[in-house]
Design a protein around this motif. Structure first.
Motif, short mmCIF file in Angstrom:
data_model
loop_
_atom_site.label_atom_id
_atom_site.label_comp_id
_atom_site.label_asym_id
_atom_site.label_seq_id
_atom_site.Cartn_x
_atom_site.Cartn_y
_atom_site.Cartn_z
N CYS A 36 0.31 -2.12 4.54
CA CYS A 36 1.61 -2.07 3.86
C CYS A 36 2.14 -3.47 3.59
O CYS A 36 2.69 -3.75 2.51
CB CYS A 36 2.61 -1.28 4.70
SG CYS A 36 2.27 0.49 4.79
N PHE A 38 0.31 -6.25 3.28
CA PHE A 38 -0.54 -6.84 2.24
C PHE A 38 -0.17 -6.32 0.85
O PHE A 38 -0.03 -7.10 -0.11
CB PHE A 38 -2.00 -6.54 2.54
CG PHE A 38 -2.94 -6.87 1.41
CD1 PHE A 38 -3.29 -8.18 1.14
CD2 PHE A 38 -3.45 -5.85 0.60
CE1 PHE A 38 -4.14 -8.50 0.08
CE2 PHE A 38 -4.30 -6.16 -0.45
CZ PHE A 38 -4.65 -7.48 -0.72
N LEU A 39 -0.01 -5.00 0.72
CA LEU A 39 0.30 -4.41 -0.58
C LEU A 39 1.69 -4.80 -1.07
O LEU A 39 1.92 -4.88 -2.28
CB LEU A 39 0.19 -2.89 -0.48
CG LEU A 39 -1.23 -2.34 -0.29
CD1 LEU A 39 -1.19 -0.87 0.08
CD2 LEU A 39 -2.06 -2.56 -1.54
N SER A 40 2.60 -5.06 -0.15
CA SER A 40 3.95 -5.48 -0.54
C SER A 40 3.91 -6.83 -1.23
O SER A 40 4.70 -7.09 -2.16
CB SER A 40 4.85 -5.56 0.70
OG SER A 40 5.00 -4.29 1.30
N PHE A 41 2.99 -7.70 -0.80
CA PHE A 41 2.85 -9.02 -1.42
C PHE A 41 1.89 -9.01 -2.60
O PHE A 41 2.04 -9.79 -3.55
CB PHE A 41 2.39 -10.05 -0.39
CG PHE A 41 3.44 -10.43 0.61
CD1 PHE A 41 4.44 -11.34 0.28
CD2 PHE A 41 3.44 -9.87 1.87
CE1 PHE A 41 5.42 -11.69 1.20
CE2 PHE A 41 4.42 -10.21 2.80
CZ PHE A 41 5.41 -11.13 2.47
N ALA A 42 0.88 -8.13 -2.55
CA ALA A 42 -0.15 -8.12 -3.59
C ALA A 42 0.29 -7.38 -4.85
O ALA A 42 -0.26 -7.61 -5.92
CB ALA A 42 -1.43 -7.48 -3.05
N THR A 43 1.27 -6.50 -4.72
CA THR A 43 1.75 -5.74 -5.88
C THR A 43 3.28 -5.81 -5.96
O THR A 43 3.95 -6.10 -4.97
CB THR A 43 1.33 -4.26 -5.80
OG1 THR A 43 2.02 -3.63 -4.72
CG2 THR A 43 -0.17 -4.14 -5.56
N ASP A 44 3.78 -5.52 -7.14
CA ASP A 44 5.23 -5.54 -7.34
C ASP A 44 5.86 -4.17 -7.15
O ASP A 44 7.09 -4.05 -7.12
CB ASP A 44 5.56 -6.03 -8.76
CG ASP A 44 5.11 -7.47 -8.99
OD1 ASP A 44 5.14 -8.25 -8.01
OD2 ASP A 44 4.73 -7.80 -10.14
N SER A 297 -2.81 2.78 -2.77
CA SER A 297 -3.13 1.37 -3.05
C SER A 297 -4.19 1.23 -4.13
O SER A 297 -4.19 0.22 -4.86
CB SER A 297 -3.60 0.67 -1.77
OG SER A 297 -4.81 1.24 -1.30
N LEU A 301 -3.70 -1.42 -7.15
CA LEU A 301 -4.58 -2.58 -7.24
C LEU A 301 -5.54 -2.50 -8.43
O LEU A 301 -6.39 -3.38 -8.60
CB LEU A 301 -5.38 -2.73 -5.95
CG LEU A 301 -4.57 -3.04 -4.68
CD1 LEU A 301 -5.47 -3.01 -3.46
CD2 LEU A 301 -3.87 -4.40 -4.80
#
Length: 332
Positions: A36, A38-44, A297, A301
Motif C-alpha cells: 500500500c 509503495f502503490l501510494s507513491f508509485a501511482t496517483d 495494483s 501499474l
C-alpha cells in the motif's frame, strides 16, 4: 527472587515477540502495508478515497467466505463448492424477490438453501467417509447447474417490492461512509475469532484438525462438528452472495465462478494450514486483503490483468513454503 522474576518476565516477552515474528499472518500484514505504501507513491490514484473505498468493499466478499473456509481447513478439509453456492444462493434470492416476495423471505430461502447444501456436504464427508475434495467438487457442478435451472439461465435484475432495500444493504454506506459489506465482514470476523478462541466448539475444531483420532478418543463429537463446519462454510458463501447481489444489482449464472480458488488462497496466505489444525479469522481477512491489493495494483501499474492468477498463485505457494520452513525449524 527478583532475579528469577525478571528472568521469567523477560522469557515471556521474548516468547510473545517470537510468536509474532514467526506468525505468517504478521508477515502477510507487513506485505499488505508495504504494498500500500509503495502503490501510494508509485501511482496517483491508489491512495484516493474512491479507490480505497472500492478496495475495502471488493475484498469483503472473498474475506467473508474465507472465514468459513478457514474453519473447514482447520479441521483438515476443503470446500471447493463455495463459488457455486454463492451463485445458487444469489439466484435463489433474486428469483424469490422477483416473484414478489419480501427481502426477509428471500434471505430466509437463500440461507436455507446454503444450510441444506452444507449439511449435505458434511454428512457425506463426516458420516459416510467421502473425501472432501470429491464431495465439494461434485457440489461445485451441482450448485452451478441448479442456479441455471432456477433462473432458466437468465439475468435477474428486478427484485420486487424490496428492490431498493436490497441494493442499499449491499451497496450502501450507512455508518461513517464505510461500505456496508465492510461492516458485515468486521462483525463476522469478530464473531468467528471469538468462536475459535473462546468457545468449546472452537477447541473441538482445532482438536479435529490436530489429530482426529485422538479427538474421537477424548469424546469430541467429530462427525457433528464436521457437519456444522461445512454448513458454516456454505452459509458464509450464501451471506456473501446476498451482499454481492445487492452490490451488483443483478445476478447471472457466472457470478462466483472461480471464486473458490481465491477464497482458498486467501485462507492459506493468511496462515491456515491445509494439513489442518492451524488458522485464524484475522488471517483470512489479511489474506483476502493482499489478494485484492494485488488485483487492484495490476491495473494501476499498467500490468495486464492476465498476470493476476500468476501473482496470487505465487503468493499462495510462498505462504505454503513459509509454513513448511517454520514446521521444519520447530521439528529441529
Amino acid at each position: 527472587m527478583a532475579i528469577t522474576l525478571d528472568r521469567a518476565v523477560g522469557q515471556r516477552q521474548q516468547s510473545w515477540l517470537g510468536s509474532i515474528l514467526s506468525s505468517q499472518t504478521f508477515w502477510v500484514l507487513i506485505a499488505v502495508i508495504a504494498a500500500c505504501i509503495f502503490l501510494s507513491f508509485a501511482t496517483d490514484t491508489f491512495a484516493t478515497s474512491r479507490n480505497l473505498y472500492n478496495i475495502t468493499r471488493n475484498f469483503t466478499f472473498v474475506a467473508i467466505i474465507a472465514l468459513g473456509m478457514t474453519l473447514v481447513i482447520i479441521t483438515g478439509g476443503i470446500d471447493l463448492s463455495v463459488g457455486s453456492v454463492l451463485c445458487l444462493c444469489s439466484m435463489v434470492l433474486a428469483v424469490t424477490m422477483n416473484a414478489g416476495y419480501s427481502l426477509e423471505v428471500g434471505i430466509t430461502v437463500s440461507i436455507g438453501t446454503a444450510m441444506i447444501i452444507g449439511a449435505f456436504n458434511g454428512v457425506l464427508i463426516a458420516y459416510l467417509g467421502f473425501p472432501p475434495f470429491v464431495v465439494t467438487l461434485g457440489m461445485l457442478s451441482i450448485a452451478r447447474s441448479l442456479a441455471m435451472v432456477v433462473s432458466n439461465n437468465t439475468v435477474v435484475f428486478q427484485f420486487g417490492p424490496d428492490h431498493d432495500l436490497l441494493l442499499s444493504i449491499g451497496g450502501g454506506a450507512w455508518f461513517f461512509g464505510i461500505a456496508n459489506p465492510v461492516i458485515y465482514m468486521i462483525v463476522l470476523a469478530v464473531l468467528t475469532g471469538f468462536v475459535l478462541r473462546w468457545t468449546r466448539f472452537g477447541r473441538y475444531v482445532f482438536a479435529i484438525g490436530g489429530n482426529e483420532h485422538a479427538a474421537r478418543l477424548t469424546g469430541v463429537p467429530v462427525n457433528r462438528i464436521k457437519v456444522t463446519v461445512y454448513m458454516i462454510s456454505a452459509i458464509a458463501a450464501g451471506v456473501a452472495g446476498i451482499i454481492q447481489t445487492g452490490w451488483l444489482g443483478a445476478v447471472t449464472t457466472n457470478i462466483g465462478a472461480g471464486m473458490e480458488l481465491q477464497v482458498i488462497a486467501a485462507a492459506v496466505i493468511g496462515g491456515a494450514n491445509l494439513a489442518g489444525g492451524v488458522g485464524t479469522a484475522s488471517g483470512a481477512l489479511i489474506g483476502a486483503a493482499l489478494i485484492e491489493v494485488i488485483r487492484n495494483s495490476l491495473g494501476l501499474l499498467g500490468i495486464s490483468a492476465f498476470w493476476q492468477g500468476t501473482f496470487i498463485g505465487g503468493a499462495t505457494i510462498l505462504a505454503v513454503l513459509f509454513d513448511r520452513i517454520r514446521n521444519l525449524r520447530q521439528s529441529d
